[in-house]
Scaffold this active site. Structure first.
Site, PDB file in Angstrom:
ATOM      1  N   GLY A 239      -7.348  -2.809  29.965  1.00  0.00           N
ATOM      2  CA  GLY A 239      -7.705  -3.597  31.137  1.00  0.00           C
ATOM      3  C   GLY A 239      -7.026  -4.931  31.314  1.00  0.00           C
ATOM      4  O   GLY A 239      -7.190  -5.573  32.355  1.00  0.00           O
ATOM      5  N   GLY A 276      -2.895  -0.156  28.678  1.00  0.00           N
ATOM      6  CA  GLY A 276      -2.032   0.721  29.473  1.00  0.00           C
ATOM      7  C   GLY A 276      -1.081  -0.110  30.316  1.00  0.00           C
ATOM      8  O   GLY A 276       0.096  -0.267  30.007  1.00  0.00           O
ATOM      9  N   ARG A 277      -1.644  -0.698  31.367  1.00  0.00           N
ATOM     10  CA  ARG A 277      -0.846  -1.463  32.320  1.00  0.00           C
ATOM     11  C   ARG A 277      -0.023  -2.570  31.656  1.00  0.00           C
ATOM     12  O   ARG A 277       1.134  -2.791  31.997  1.00  0.00           O
ATOM     13  CB  ARG A 277      -1.803  -2.085  33.354  1.00  0.00           C
ATOM     14  CG  ARG A 277      -1.136  -2.736  34.536  1.00  0.00           C
ATOM     15  CD  ARG A 277      -2.177  -3.500  35.372  1.00  0.00           C
ATOM     16  NE  ARG A 277      -3.319  -2.690  35.712  1.00  0.00           N
ATOM     17  CZ  ARG A 277      -3.422  -1.942  36.814  1.00  0.00           C
ATOM     18  NH1 ARG A 277      -2.441  -1.928  37.693  1.00  0.00           N
ATOM     19  NH2 ARG A 277      -4.510  -1.223  37.050  1.00  0.00           N
ATOM     20  N   ARG A 320      -0.186   2.777  44.991  1.00  0.00           N
ATOM     21  CA  ARG A 320      -0.988   1.587  44.699  1.00  0.00           C
ATOM     22  C   ARG A 320      -1.177   0.656  45.896  1.00  0.00           C
ATOM     23  O   ARG A 320      -2.293   0.178  46.113  1.00  0.00           O
ATOM     24  CB  ARG A 320      -0.409   0.817  43.502  1.00  0.00           C
ATOM     25  CG  ARG A 320      -0.429   1.622  42.203  1.00  0.00           C
ATOM     26  CD  ARG A 320      -0.101   0.777  40.991  1.00  0.00           C
ATOM     27  NE  ARG A 320      -1.172  -0.147  40.699  1.00  0.00           N
ATOM     28  CZ  ARG A 320      -1.194  -1.412  41.032  1.00  0.00           C
ATOM     29  NH1 ARG A 320      -0.166  -1.973  41.622  1.00  0.00           N
ATOM     30  NH2 ARG A 320      -2.234  -2.146  40.767  1.00  0.00           N
ATOM     31  N   TYR A 324      -5.125   0.508  46.533  1.00  0.00           N
ATOM     32  CA  TYR A 324      -5.797  -0.686  45.993  1.00  0.00           C
ATOM     33  C   TYR A 324      -5.412  -1.968  46.724  1.00  0.00           C
ATOM     34  O   TYR A 324      -5.653  -3.058  46.203  1.00  0.00           O
ATOM     35  CB  TYR A 324      -5.411  -0.906  44.518  1.00  0.00           C
ATOM     36  CG  TYR A 324      -5.537   0.263  43.584  1.00  0.00           C
ATOM     37  CD1 TYR A 324      -6.778   0.876  43.371  1.00  0.00           C
ATOM     38  CD2 TYR A 324      -4.443   0.721  42.871  1.00  0.00           C
ATOM     39  CE1 TYR A 324      -6.885   1.925  42.468  1.00  0.00           C
ATOM     40  CE2 TYR A 324      -4.555   1.766  41.963  1.00  0.00           C
ATOM     41  CZ  TYR A 324      -5.779   2.364  41.771  1.00  0.00           C
ATOM     42  OH  TYR A 324      -5.889   3.382  40.873  1.00  0.00           O
ATOM     43  N   CYS A 351       3.738  10.905  57.045  1.00  0.00           N
ATOM     44  CA  CYS A 351       3.050  10.844  58.324  1.00  0.00           C
ATOM     45  C   CYS A 351       1.623  10.349  58.149  1.00  0.00           C
ATOM     46  O   CYS A 351       0.656  11.102  58.291  1.00  0.00           O
ATOM     47  CB  CYS A 351       3.083  12.211  58.977  1.00  0.00           C
ATOM     48  SG  CYS A 351       4.776  12.760  59.205  1.00  0.00           S
ATOM     49  N   GLU A 352       1.482   9.093  57.789  1.00  0.00           N
ATOM     50  CA  GLU A 352       0.187   8.427  57.609  1.00  0.00           C
ATOM     51  C   GLU A 352       0.433   6.957  57.875  1.00  0.00           C
ATOM     52  O   GLU A 352       1.421   6.401  57.395  1.00  0.00           O
ATOM     53  CB  GLU A 352      -0.293   8.519  56.146  1.00  0.00           C
ATOM     54  CG  GLU A 352      -0.545   9.887  55.596  1.00  0.00           C
ATOM     55  CD  GLU A 352      -1.928  10.429  55.904  1.00  0.00           C
ATOM     56  OE1 GLU A 352      -2.800   9.651  56.369  1.00  0.00           O
ATOM     57  OE2 GLU A 352      -2.119  11.631  55.703  1.00  0.00           O
ATOM     58  N   TYR A 380       0.828   3.348  36.560  1.00  0.00           N
ATOM     59  CA  TYR A 380       0.132   3.902  37.726  1.00  0.00           C
ATOM     60  C   TYR A 380       1.090   4.064  38.905  1.00  0.00           C
ATOM     61  O   TYR A 380       0.708   3.893  40.062  1.00  0.00           O
ATOM     62  CB  TYR A 380      -1.105   3.049  38.082  1.00  0.00           C
ATOM     63  CG  TYR A 380      -1.997   2.859  36.873  1.00  0.00           C
ATOM     64  CD1 TYR A 380      -2.731   3.927  36.371  1.00  0.00           C
ATOM     65  CD2 TYR A 380      -2.052   1.642  36.193  1.00  0.00           C
ATOM     66  CE1 TYR A 380      -3.506   3.782  35.230  1.00  0.00           C
ATOM     67  CE2 TYR A 380      -2.823   1.488  35.056  1.00  0.00           C
ATOM     68  CZ  TYR A 380      -3.548   2.563  34.581  1.00  0.00           C
ATOM     69  OH  TYR A 380      -4.316   2.418  33.450  1.00  0.00           O
TER      70      TYR A 380
HETATM   71  C1  PLP Z   1      -7.383   3.448  32.424  1.00  0.00           C
HETATM   72  C2  PLP Z   1      -8.020   3.254  31.121  1.00  0.00           C
HETATM   73  C3  PLP Z   1      -7.457   2.380  30.186  1.00  0.00           C
HETATM   74  C4  PLP Z   1      -6.224   1.546  30.445  1.00  0.00           C
HETATM   75  O1  PLP Z   1      -6.449   0.552  31.374  1.00  0.00           O
HETATM   76  P1  PLP Z   1      -5.303  -0.525  31.676  1.00  0.00           P
HETATM   77  O2  PLP Z   1      -5.890  -1.383  32.708  1.00  0.00           O
HETATM   78  O3  PLP Z   1      -4.115   0.224  32.154  1.00  0.00           O
HETATM   79  O4  PLP Z   1      -5.034  -1.246  30.406  1.00  0.00           O
HETATM   80  C5  PLP Z   1      -8.062   2.293  28.940  1.00  0.00           C
HETATM   81  N1  PLP Z   1      -9.178   2.997  28.646  1.00  0.00           N
HETATM   82  C6  PLP Z   1      -9.743   3.836  29.529  1.00  0.00           C
HETATM   83  C7  PLP Z   1     -10.959   4.590  29.139  1.00  0.00           C
HETATM   84  C8  PLP Z   1      -9.191   3.988  30.794  1.00  0.00           C
HETATM   85  O5  PLP Z   1      -9.762   4.813  31.668  1.00  0.00           O
END
Ligand code: PLP
Length: 425
Positions: A239, A276-277, A320, A324, A351-352, A380
């Site tokens: 996150g 992740g991000r 995205r 979002y 076409c949106e 993402y």
């Molecule tokens: C999407 C997700 C992550 C990664 O989130 P990031 O914001 O990309 O770091 C980690 N754990 C779970 C369970 C997720 O669904």
């Protein structure tokens, strides 16, 4: 921090001119930087080096096998949310004992695959899932290691679609129910509670919600240990946010310091993180070619008129912005200094009306044929792409120093219909 930069007014990915990749591979194309991925992972690892920890890269952010293999070599584990992601993680060489399995809708088939592979733990999100996991484990004659995903009811103050740790969200169990689930699991010979888990959301730009969530996890964790559960993992999820535009997320080191302070009184516990991000986001760009520039004349609402830069990447390639309201910087591949500018909507061919990459954006006065880079598209991005409007999905390229590799070919028309059949009516 990333390795996309201008040299003699031309955008490079590490040591490779982006234009050269496009010459060979075409557009739209996702380009990832190996040096950036490695650096992001290492910074994170360094930041947590003071305590027992495990970094489980969140595969859903960017699941290309080459990206996963690169991170596997750095020592990364994986956070997966499906059988498909398990398959990818194993194919890429991520050891099963470094894999955690999250997600509210795991099927028994997926559980079976993961249990047979010998993953580290299941992050269980409901009582029904706990029952299912027990059934699967009994069938296979093995014990299923698990954490319960707790919904700590902490507001991550991010976009509602990527908030996951609030009572109203579908994820995890509230603390009271989670406690009950652990007691239930403790009595089951096929279940083995080993940790406590949460993930409160994505693109967080403050540290305090993480600290708040970790404190709540800790409280539950200690209560459960008092009940005799031999827990050893605290999984705080992912996150941590990145810079897309003007946001100022905390650097990983500050984030880590705050978490390390909370972990001081739990020296025997391994902290699991699922970034992740923050690993992949700024390690990738999407390169697209301008097809047309058109101007709609002024109206009452729009006294200036409206300009559209129509490019060959659409919402099917990068969803995205429309999903979002996400902001991505857009930069020309050939840098123009002090030149003419325009304010335009950058839109795709779909076409949106929701098919846009940017709205009312000030850009250099681009012309058809020119290339644009949509920045911070490494997470993402491709993974959320689709074939809507029967558009073959973009190619993916990984740059490593002076070399580049096509790590996913551009799809062909044949690929589009490969699984379809016309029946004998
Ligand atoms: C999407 C997700 C992550 C990664 O989130 P990031 O914001 O990309 O770091 C980690 N754990 C779970 C369970 C997720 O669904």
């Amino acid at each position: 921090m990333h390795h996309f930069h201008y040299h003699k007014r031309e955008l490079y990915a590490e040591e490779v001119p982006v234009a050269r990749i496009v010459e060979e591979v075409g557009t739209p194309v996702y380009i990832y930087s190996a040096a950036t991925l490695r650096r992001h992972f290492r910074v994170f690892r360094e930041a947590f080096s003071g305590i027992p920890h495990l970094l489980c890269y969140s595969v859903k952010a960017n699941s290309n096998l080459a990206v996963l293999a690169l991170l596997a070599r750095e020592g990364s584990g994986a956070d997966i949310v499906s059988g498909g992601e398990l398959y990818r993680a194993l194919r890429a060489g991520i050891p099963p004992e470094k894999i955690v399995f999250s997600g509210v809708g795991k099927t028994e088939k997926e559980m079976e695959e993961a249990l047979s592979a010998g993953i580290l733990m299941f992050n269980v999100e409901s009582l029904g899932e706990l029952e299912a996991l027990s059934r699967v484990a009994r069938r296979l004659g093995r014990k299923a290691p698990l954490a319960i995903r707790v919904n700590p009811d902490v507001d991550p103050r991010t976009h509602p679609y990527i908030s996951t740790g609030l009572k109203k969200n579908k994820f995890g169990l509230p603390e009271g129910l989670a406690f009950q689930a652990y007691l239930r699991a403790k009595e089951d010979p096929y279940l083995e509670p080993v940790g406590v888990d949460c993930h409160i959301g994505s693109q967080l730009t403050e540290i305090s919600p993480f600290v708040e969530a970790l404190r709540r996890l800790k409280t539950l964790y200690l209560r459960l240990r008092e009940e005799g559960l031999p827990l050893r993992y605290l999984d705080l999820g992912g996150g941590l946010g990145i810079v897309y535009g003007e946001e100022e997320p905390p650097p990983p080191r500050e984030y880590a310091e705050a978490l390390l302070r909370e972990m001081r009184d739990l020296p025997e516990t391994t902290l699991i993180l699922e970034p992740g991000r923050v690993i992949a986001g700024n390690a990738g760009i999407l390169v697209t070619r301008v097809l047309y520039v058109k101007h709609h004349p002024p109206t009452e609402e729009n006294p200036e008129g409206r300009t559209f830069v129509i490019v060959d990447a659409g919402m099917n390639d990068l969803i995205r912005p429309t999903l979002y309201q996400a902001y991505h910087r857009i930069q020309p591949i050939r840098e123009t200094l002090e030149g003419e500018t325009l304010v335009a909507d950058v839109v795709g061919p779909i076409c949106e009306s929701g098919d846009f990459l940017a709205r009312e954006r000030r850009l250099p006065a681009v012309r058809p044929g020119e290339l644009l880079a949509v920045m911070s598209a490494g997470a993402y991005g491709f993974v959320m792409s689709s074939n809507y409007n029967s558009r073959p999905r973009a190619a993916e390229v990984l740059v490593d120093g002076a070399r580049f590799f096509v790590v996913r070919k551009r799809e062909t028309y044949e690929d589009l219909v490969r699984l379809e059949e016309i029946p004998e009516f």
